[in-house]
Design an enzyme around this catalytic site. Structure first.
Site, PDB file in Angstrom:
ATOM      1  N   ASN A   1       0.864  -1.183   0.000  1.00 37.65           N
ATOM      2  CA  ASN A   1       0.000   0.000   0.000  1.00 37.65           C
ATOM      3  C   ASN A   1       0.900   1.232   0.000  1.00 37.65           C
ATOM      4  O   ASN A   1       1.432   1.624   1.038  1.00 37.65           O
ATOM      5  CB  ASN A   1      -0.909  -0.017   1.237  1.00 37.65           C
ATOM      6  CG  ASN A   1      -1.797   1.217   1.308  1.00 37.65           C
ATOM      7  OD1 ASN A   1      -1.822   2.026   0.373  1.00 37.65           O
ATOM      8  ND2 ASN A   1      -2.516   1.372   2.400  1.00 37.65           N
ATOM      9  N   TRP A   2       1.043   1.798  -1.165  1.00 38.12           N
ATOM     10  CA  TRP A   2       1.957   2.956  -1.304  1.00 38.12           C
ATOM     11  C   TRP A   2       1.373   4.238  -0.723  1.00 38.12           C
ATOM     12  O   TRP A   2       2.066   5.233  -0.596  1.00 38.12           O
ATOM     13  CB  TRP A   2       2.283   3.196  -2.783  1.00 38.12           C
ATOM     14  CG  TRP A   2       3.214   2.185  -3.386  1.00 38.12           C
ATOM     15  CD1 TRP A   2       3.636   1.006  -2.836  1.00 38.12           C
ATOM     16  CD2 TRP A   2       3.842   2.265  -4.668  1.00 38.12           C
ATOM     17  NE1 TRP A   2       4.486   0.351  -3.694  1.00 38.12           N
ATOM     18  CE2 TRP A   2       4.627   1.107  -4.831  1.00 38.12           C
ATOM     19  CE3 TRP A   2       3.815   3.204  -5.696  1.00 38.12           C
ATOM     20  CZ2 TRP A   2       5.389   0.866  -5.983  1.00 38.12           C
ATOM     21  CZ3 TRP A   2       4.558   2.965  -6.844  1.00 38.12           C
ATOM     22  CH2 TRP A   2       5.333   1.807  -6.980  1.00 38.12           C
ATOM     23  N   LYS A   3       0.072   4.233  -0.437  1.00 45.05           N
ATOM     24  CA  LYS A   3      -0.601   5.448   0.043  1.00 45.05           C
ATOM     25  C   LYS A   3      -0.322   6.594  -0.937  1.00 45.05           C
ATOM     26  O   LYS A   3      -0.236   6.335  -2.145  1.00 45.05           O
ATOM     27  CB  LYS A   3      -0.180   5.750   1.488  1.00 45.05           C
ATOM     28  CG  LYS A   3      -0.363   4.498   2.380  1.00 45.05           C
ATOM     29  CD  LYS A   3      -0.201   4.730   3.844  1.00 45.05           C
ATOM     30  CE  LYS A   3      -0.409   3.407   4.580  1.00 45.05           C
ATOM     31  NZ  LYS A   3      -0.328   3.545   6.033  1.00 45.05           N
TER      32      LYS A   3
ATOM     33  N   HIS B   1      -9.682   1.170   4.829  1.00 46.16           N
ATOM     34  CA  HIS B   1      -8.421   1.437   5.523  1.00 46.16           C
ATOM     35  C   HIS B   1      -8.681   2.454   6.634  1.00 46.16           C
ATOM     36  O   HIS B   1      -9.495   3.369   6.462  1.00 46.16           O
ATOM     37  CB  HIS B   1      -7.379   1.970   4.529  1.00 46.16           C
ATOM     38  CG  HIS B   1      -6.003   2.004   5.107  1.00 46.16           C
ATOM     39  ND1 HIS B   1      -5.603   2.985   5.978  1.00 46.16           N
ATOM     40  CD2 HIS B   1      -4.956   1.157   4.975  1.00 46.16           C
ATOM     41  CE1 HIS B   1      -4.348   2.738   6.349  1.00 46.16           C
ATOM     42  NE2 HIS B   1      -3.937   1.636   5.755  1.00 46.16           N
TER      43      HIS B   1
ATOM     44  N   GLU C   1      -7.093   4.935   7.608  1.00 44.58           N
ATOM     45  CA  GLU C   1      -6.877   6.340   7.226  1.00 44.58           C
ATOM     46  C   GLU C   1      -8.109   6.899   6.514  1.00 44.58           C
ATOM     47  O   GLU C   1      -8.454   8.067   6.671  1.00 44.58           O
ATOM     48  CB  GLU C   1      -5.612   6.463   6.359  1.00 44.58           C
ATOM     49  CG  GLU C   1      -4.362   6.255   7.202  1.00 44.58           C
ATOM     50  CD  GLU C   1      -3.170   5.689   6.457  1.00 44.58           C
ATOM     51  OE1 GLU C   1      -3.160   5.683   5.213  1.00 44.58           O
ATOM     52  OE2 GLU C   1      -2.224   5.239   7.137  1.00 44.58           O
TER      53      GLU C   1
ATOM     54  N   GLU D   1      -5.210  -4.495  10.741  1.00 42.56           N
ATOM     55  CA  GLU D   1      -4.240  -3.418  10.864  1.00 42.56           C
ATOM     56  C   GLU D   1      -4.526  -2.631  12.145  1.00 42.56           C
ATOM     57  O   GLU D   1      -5.344  -1.686  12.120  1.00 42.56           O
ATOM     58  CB  GLU D   1      -4.326  -2.481   9.655  1.00 42.56           C
ATOM     59  CG  GLU D   1      -4.032  -3.157   8.337  1.00 42.56           C
ATOM     60  CD  GLU D   1      -3.492  -2.175   7.308  1.00 42.56           C
ATOM     61  OE1 GLU D   1      -2.464  -2.477   6.710  1.00 42.56           O
ATOM     62  OE2 GLU D   1      -4.093  -1.095   7.128  1.00 42.56           O
TER      63      GLU D   1
ATOM     64  N   GLY E   1       2.355   3.020  10.734  1.00 45.96           N
ATOM     65  CA  GLY E   1       3.263   4.144  10.554  1.00 45.96           C
ATOM     66  C   GLY E   1       3.951   4.601  11.827  1.00 45.96           C
ATOM     67  O   GLY E   1       4.559   5.671  11.860  1.00 45.96           O
TER      68      GLY E   1
ATOM     69  N   SER F   1       3.416  -1.392  10.517  1.00 47.07           N
ATOM     70  CA  SER F   1       4.869  -1.425  10.747  1.00 47.07           C
ATOM     71  C   SER F   1       5.471  -2.814  10.514  1.00 47.07           C
ATOM     72  O   SER F   1       6.429  -3.195  11.181  1.00 47.07           O
ATOM     73  CB  SER F   1       5.211  -0.894  12.142  1.00 47.07           C
ATOM     74  OG  SER F   1       4.802   0.458  12.260  1.00 47.07           O
TER      75      SER F   1
ATOM     76  N   GLY G   1       2.924  -0.850   4.358  1.00 46.08           N
ATOM     77  CA  GLY G   1       2.963   0.566   4.005  1.00 46.08           C
ATOM     78  C   GLY G   1       4.391   1.003   3.733  1.00 46.08           C
ATOM     79  O   GLY G   1       4.974   0.690   2.693  1.00 46.08           O
ATOM     80  N   GLY G   2       4.986   1.683   4.690  1.00 45.18           N
ATOM     81  CA  GLY G   2       6.310   2.288   4.521  1.00 45.18           C
ATOM     82  C   GLY G   2       7.362   1.373   3.907  1.00 45.18           C
ATOM     83  O   GLY G   2       8.095   1.779   2.980  1.00 45.18           O
TER      84      GLY G   2
HETATM   85  P1  13P Z   1       2.915   0.909   7.686  1.00 47.17           P
HETATM   86  O1  13P Z   1       3.487  -0.401   7.191  1.00 47.17           O
HETATM   87  O2  13P Z   1       3.624   2.102   7.135  1.00 47.17           O
HETATM   88  O3  13P Z   1       2.775   0.911   9.176  1.00 47.17           O
HETATM   89  O4  13P Z   1       1.424   1.003   7.086  1.00 47.17           O
HETATM   90  C1  13P Z   1       0.584  -0.087   7.200  1.00 47.17           C
HETATM   91  C2  13P Z   1      -0.630   0.170   6.406  1.00 47.17           C
HETATM   92  O5  13P Z   1      -1.394   1.072   6.703  1.00 47.17           O
HETATM   93  C3  13P Z   1      -0.862  -0.654   5.214  1.00 47.17           C
HETATM   94  O6  13P Z   1      -2.136  -0.467   4.705  1.00 47.17           O
END
Ligand code: 13P
Length: 251
Positions: free
Chosen positions: A9-11, A96, A98, A168, A174, A214, A235-236
């Protein structure tokens, strides 16, 4: 056998050029992981381009990070499930944290998004996860159960069984703070048990439940070793080719 999946998930990160370079590095570094489904969720603008980049690699797919909860119409700036599918994407992330937090998406909207995604042949990746106060006050099982009951448990079995779920925990996204393998396993087992209670054992056994929050090249191995963890929504760490590939190689 449940599908093993590592999803990126590159956001809201990367330009098209940076993204293309990253996908190419991932593809060229990818080794003998044909049985692991890899899904890239870039910003939606990049979907057609990335679909053609990965088309020779059967174990790679592309997805969207969201879709709108209406079939078609005057909703400036939004993207429909049918438009996403028409660009060759196969998956869509729904719910998600967010999007729930910043865009105030409601359970009813999430349910409609899932129904539209399924109608158009997309596989929804539905996210659940408790916030920190629920974790601290030991209400994390009930918080996650509520998120399931409010949305996906309203689907009939034949629709529900097409989903991928992602656990999640919001406090881990994050933040660099990951759920321990024990915390992840107990929640994934709980989710599977809730599915069994709502539907049946066969459905519970075949649904892939991914961990996100994470998850990185260092901790993926112990998380993926958990019996009920079928992969990760990253994510990251998915923004760096070597890290993403190492996570893919962590099963
Ligand atoms: P991180 O891996 O950056 O914590 O993000 C997880 C996430 O929200 C994947 O959808």
């Amino acid at each position: 056998m449940r599908k093993k999946i590592v999803a990126a998930n590159w956001k809201m990160n990367k330009t098209l050029q940076e993204g293309e370079a990253l996908v190419k590095s991932i593809l060229s570094g990818s080794t003998n992981s044909e049985d692991i489904t890899k899904i890239i969720f870039p910003p939606s603008l990049f979907i057609p381009d990335f679909v053609s980049l990965v088309k020779e690699n059967a174990s790679f797919s592309v997805g969207a990070q969201n879709c709108y909860h209406t079939e078609v119409g005057a909703f400036t700036g939004e993207i429909s499930a049918s438009a996403i599918a028409s660009c060759g994407a196969k998956y869509v992330i729904i719910g998600h944290s967010e999007r729930r937090e910043y865009f105030k998406e409601t359970p009813q909207q999430l349910l409609t998004k899932i129904q539209l995604a399924l109608i158009h042949g997309l596989t929804p990746v539905f996210c659940v996860g408790e916030k920190l106060p629920d974790r601290k006050s030991n209400h994390y099982f009930s918080a996650v159960k509520q998120q399931l009951s409010d949305v996906v448990f309203l689907l009939p079995e034949e629709m529900f069984s097409k989903l991928i779920l992602a656990y999640e925990p919001v406090w881990a996204i994050g933040t660099g703070e990951t759920a321990t393998p024990e915390q992840a396993q107990e929640m994934h087992a709980f989710i599977r048990f809730a599915i069994e209670e709502k539907y049946n054992k066969d459905v519970a056994k075949q649904i892939s439940v991914l961990y996100g929050g994470s998850c990185n090249a260092k901790n993926a191995k112990e998380l993926f070793a958990c019996a009920d963890v079928d992969g990760g929504l990253i994510g990251g760490a998915s923004l760096v080719a070597e890290d993403f590939l190492q996570i893919v190689n962590s099963f």
